[in-house]
Motif scaffolding. Structure first.
Motif, mmCIF file in Angstrom:
data_model
loop_
_atom_site.group_PDB
_atom_site.id
_atom_site.type_symbol
_atom_site.label_atom_id
_atom_site.label_comp_id
_atom_site.label_asym_id
_atom_site.label_seq_id
_atom_site.Cartn_x
_atom_site.Cartn_y
_atom_site.Cartn_z
ATOM 1 N N ILE A 92 -48.946 -34.788 -25.469
ATOM 2 C CA ILE A 92 -48.674 -34.018 -23.915
ATOM 3 C C ILE A 92 -46.792 -33.917 -23.702
ATOM 4 O O ILE A 92 -46.460 -32.952 -23.386
ATOM 5 C CB ILE A 92 -49.044 -35.061 -22.968
ATOM 6 C CG1 ILE A 92 -50.682 -35.061 -23.048
ATOM 7 C CG2 ILE A 92 -48.763 -34.647 -21.620
ATOM 8 C CD1 ILE A 92 -51.366 -36.106 -22.281
ATOM 9 N N GLY A 93 -46.237 -35.024 -23.860
ATOM 10 C CA GLY A 93 -44.653 -34.898 -23.761
ATOM 11 C C GLY A 93 -44.509 -36.012 -22.754
ATOM 12 O O GLY A 93 -45.250 -36.996 -22.007
ATOM 13 N N ALA A 94 -43.063 -36.006 -22.267
ATOM 14 C CA ALA A 94 -42.518 -37.286 -21.307
ATOM 15 C C ALA A 94 -41.393 -36.503 -20.843
ATOM 16 O O ALA A 94 -40.491 -37.314 -20.315
ATOM 17 C CB ALA A 94 -42.236 -38.405 -22.074
ATOM 18 N N LEU A 107 -45.381 -24.754 -17.503
ATOM 19 C CA LEU A 107 -46.197 -24.659 -18.780
ATOM 20 C C LEU A 107 -46.058 -23.495 -19.730
ATOM 21 O O LEU A 107 -45.868 -23.799 -20.964
ATOM 22 C CB LEU A 107 -47.788 -24.458 -18.250
ATOM 23 C CG LEU A 107 -48.916 -24.899 -19.309
ATOM 24 C CD1 LEU A 107 -48.745 -25.964 -19.824
ATOM 25 C CD2 LEU A 107 -50.203 -24.752 -18.727
ATOM 26 N N LEU A 108 -45.330 -22.289 -18.981
ATOM 27 C CA LEU A 108 -45.006 -21.357 -19.984
ATOM 28 C C LEU A 108 -43.713 -21.321 -20.484
ATOM 29 O O LEU A 108 -43.607 -21.224 -21.423
ATOM 30 C CB LEU A 108 -45.235 -20.061 -19.121
ATOM 31 C CG LEU A 108 -46.304 -19.856 -18.684
ATOM 32 C CD1 LEU A 108 -46.479 -18.544 -17.605
ATOM 33 C CD2 LEU A 108 -47.383 -19.490 -19.471
ATOM 34 N N LEU A 109 -42.876 -21.957 -19.605
ATOM 35 C CA LEU A 109 -41.358 -22.149 -19.779
ATOM 36 C C LEU A 109 -41.146 -23.323 -21.032
ATOM 37 O O LEU A 109 -40.413 -23.240 -21.696
ATOM 38 C CB LEU A 109 -40.725 -22.764 -18.713
ATOM 39 C CG LEU A 109 -40.061 -21.920 -17.733
ATOM 40 C CD1 LEU A 109 -39.592 -22.539 -16.757
ATOM 41 C CD2 LEU A 109 -39.020 -20.993 -18.500
ATOM 42 N N GLU A 110 -42.242 -24.556 -20.964
ATOM 43 C CA GLU A 110 -42.008 -25.625 -21.817
ATOM 44 C C GLU A 110 -42.522 -24.987 -23.293
ATOM 45 O O GLU A 110 -42.846 -25.987 -23.954
ATOM 46 C CB GLU A 110 -42.682 -26.773 -21.610
ATOM 47 C CG GLU A 110 -41.930 -27.564 -20.182
ATOM 48 C CD GLU A 110 -40.876 -28.494 -20.725
ATOM 49 O OE1 GLU A 110 -40.980 -28.920 -22.027
ATOM 50 O OE2 GLU A 110 -39.825 -28.500 -20.196
ATOM 51 N N ASN A 111 -42.903 -23.623 -23.471
ATOM 52 C CA ASN A 111 -43.326 -23.283 -24.849
ATOM 53 C C ASN A 111 -44.682 -23.927 -25.141
ATOM 54 O O ASN A 111 -44.816 -24.682 -26.131
ATOM 55 C CB ASN A 111 -42.554 -23.630 -25.939
ATOM 56 C CG ASN A 111 -41.584 -22.445 -26.545
ATOM 57 O OD1 ASN A 111 -42.273 -21.428 -26.325
ATOM 58 N ND2 ASN A 111 -40.474 -22.684 -27.023
ATOM 59 N N ASP A 112 -45.541 -23.807 -24.090
ATOM 60 C CA ASP A 112 -46.932 -24.252 -24.288
ATOM 61 C C ASP A 112 -47.118 -25.814 -24.364
ATOM 62 O O ASP A 112 -48.223 -26.195 -24.818
ATOM 63 C CB ASP A 112 -47.684 -23.913 -25.707
ATOM 64 C CG ASP A 112 -47.180 -22.443 -26.331
ATOM 65 O OD1 ASP A 112 -46.491 -21.850 -25.383
ATOM 66 O OD2 ASP A 112 -47.168 -22.048 -27.402
ATOM 67 N N HIS A 113 -46.244 -26.485 -23.754
ATOM 68 C CA HIS A 113 -46.222 -27.850 -23.821
ATOM 69 C C HIS A 113 -46.535 -28.450 -22.302
ATOM 70 O O HIS A 113 -45.794 -27.994 -21.396
ATOM 71 C CB HIS A 113 -44.878 -28.538 -24.423
ATOM 72 C CG HIS A 113 -44.809 -29.878 -24.823
ATOM 73 N ND1 HIS A 113 -44.515 -31.014 -24.161
ATOM 74 C CD2 HIS A 113 -45.253 -30.158 -26.193
ATOM 75 C CE1 HIS A 113 -44.770 -31.885 -25.097
ATOM 76 N NE2 HIS A 113 -45.158 -31.525 -26.186
ATOM 77 N N PRO A 114 -47.406 -29.248 -22.029
ATOM 78 C CA PRO A 114 -47.751 -29.968 -20.874
ATOM 79 C C PRO A 114 -46.644 -30.520 -20.192
ATOM 80 O O PRO A 114 -46.725 -30.973 -19.241
ATOM 81 C CB PRO A 114 -48.809 -30.424 -20.796
ATOM 82 C CG PRO A 114 -49.440 -30.575 -22.263
ATOM 83 C CD PRO A 114 -48.516 -29.940 -23.184
ATOM 84 N N ASN A 183 -53.984 -25.026 -27.059
ATOM 85 C CA ASN A 183 -54.590 -26.133 -28.062
ATOM 86 C C ASN A 183 -54.038 -27.372 -27.471
ATOM 87 O O ASN A 183 -53.688 -28.320 -28.132
ATOM 88 C CB ASN A 183 -54.215 -26.217 -29.511
ATOM 89 C CG ASN A 183 -54.963 -24.774 -30.133
ATOM 90 O OD1 ASN A 183 -56.123 -24.651 -29.797
ATOM 91 N ND2 ASN A 183 -54.144 -24.043 -30.955
ATOM 92 N N ARG A 184 -53.950 -27.573 -26.139
ATOM 93 C CA ARG A 184 -53.366 -28.681 -25.524
ATOM 94 C C ARG A 184 -54.520 -29.496 -24.672
ATOM 95 O O ARG A 184 -54.417 -30.405 -23.913
ATOM 96 C CB ARG A 184 -52.044 -28.573 -24.660
ATOM 97 C CG ARG A 184 -51.069 -28.097 -25.402
ATOM 98 C CD ARG A 184 -50.267 -29.246 -25.908
ATOM 99 N NE ARG A 184 -49.096 -28.864 -26.743
ATOM 100 C CZ ARG A 184 -48.531 -29.536 -27.694
ATOM 101 N NH1 ARG A 184 -48.950 -30.889 -27.681
ATOM 102 N NH2 ARG A 184 -47.342 -29.102 -28.168
#
Ligand code: GLN
Length: 322
Positions: A92-94, A107-114, A183-184
């Protein structure tokens, strides 16, 4: 600096913070979820739980309001219990988004990353990670049991709120399917979104949230039940997430002015974590433009400022009974 604070000073600061902010006006109830728009906007509670188990409760601290985004914290903890902090970081990320809680743009800005389990995208992703995979009923039980252990008492689903959110959460559907596209999502999409919506609809009190905050501040040991709920190593991880994104696009301003990591919800709740010292929670429905309770923010800030506390001050603080 070594700072000694007496219990009586803490009680006095809480009472004064409550009295001074009680009649504040400003903000308005969340209106994008019909149920929340109709809650009495005069409700107001302030709760503090110290690490010796002392609970201070002022005002409407037994009123069960929608936990909403504060629920992202316990489920992030659960995901870390089940998959380790490293697993959650990878899946997911932090990171802070600096954008609204329901931002698709983030979501789009973070390159697919939540980004973080403390915004909608990451929270839906966290619900999908909860074990056991594929079993909605058992996943739900795990989510509720975890909240129950962190608070020392059970939350209660507000059916009307759940129906209200389910009927209007179109933006969250878009987020969930985008997560699937990237795929998240680690379980069924609709099930994951439903679990997220349901956990947001749990009724909780400010006294319960203060205990949850204190459990985090106490490295996973619930100071009221005296049970160890999660591994010590998770406490600084969840607190760092709360500190970096707890107030969404207003997080920096909040930390700068209050000195305490805290997480908000559109139900009007705010839960703060002062590591090694206490948990604090306030509840009042009217919100600012970022969806954060106006009065709850003011009350917690007043409390912190009266005691001259802040995580960045570098003081060693000791609380003594008098
Ligand atoms: N259930 C709400 C939503 O997803 C929670 C938002 C919040 O409390 N910030 O929109």
């Amino acid at each position: 600096m070594e700072k000694v604070i007496k219990l009586s000073q803490i009680k006095k600061a809480a009472q004064e913070a409550y009295d001074e902010t009680k009649s504040l006006t400003g903000g308005k109830n969340a209106n994008y979820i019909p149920y929340l728009a109709n809650i009495d906007s005069n409700l107001f509670g302030l709760s503090v739980t110290l690490l010796d188990g002392t609970c201070i409760n002022l005002g409407d601290t037994e009123y069960k309001f929608g936990i909403e985004s504060v629920s992202k914290v316990p489920t992030a903890i659960l995901a870390m219990i089940q998959h380790t902090p490293k697993g959650v970081l990878e899946k997911i990320g932090a990171d802070a988004t600096g954008l609204p809680f329901n931002s698709i743009f983030a979501l789009l800005l973070e390159n697919d990353h939540p980004s973080t389990p403390l915004v909608n995208a990451g929270a839906i992703s966290a619900c999908s990670m909860v074990a056991p995979q594929g079993d909605s009923k058992d996943k739900w039980t795990a989510i509720v049991n975890n909240i129950t252990e962190l608070c020392g008492s059970a939350p209660q689903l507000i059916d009307e709120l759940y129906m209200s959110e389910t009927a209007t959460n179109f933006n969250n559907h878009a987020i969930a399917w985008l997560l699937k596209n990237y795929n998240r999502i680690y379980d069924d999409v609709d099930m994951s979104l439903d679990l997220y919506t349901r956990q947001c609809s749990l009724g909780i009190t400010s006294s319960q949230l203060a205990i949850m905050g204190a459990t985090i501040a106490n490295k996973g040991l619930n100071p009221v039940t005296k049970l160890q709920i999660f591994d010590e190593e998770i406490a600084p991880k969840i607190t760092s997430m709360i500190a970096s994104v707890g107030f969404y696009q207003h997080t920096g301003d909040w930390l700068f002015t209050s000195g305490i990591p805290a997480k908000t919800g559109v139900g009007g709740g705010v839960m703060g974590v002062m590591p090694g010292l206490f948990g604090i929670a306030a509840f009042a429905p009217p919100l600012d433009d970022a969806g954060n309770s106006v009065k709850a923010q003011a009350a917690i800030k007043a409390f912190m400022n009266k005691l001259e506390l802040g995580i960045f001050k570098g003081d060693t603080v000791k609380i003594i009974n008098d």
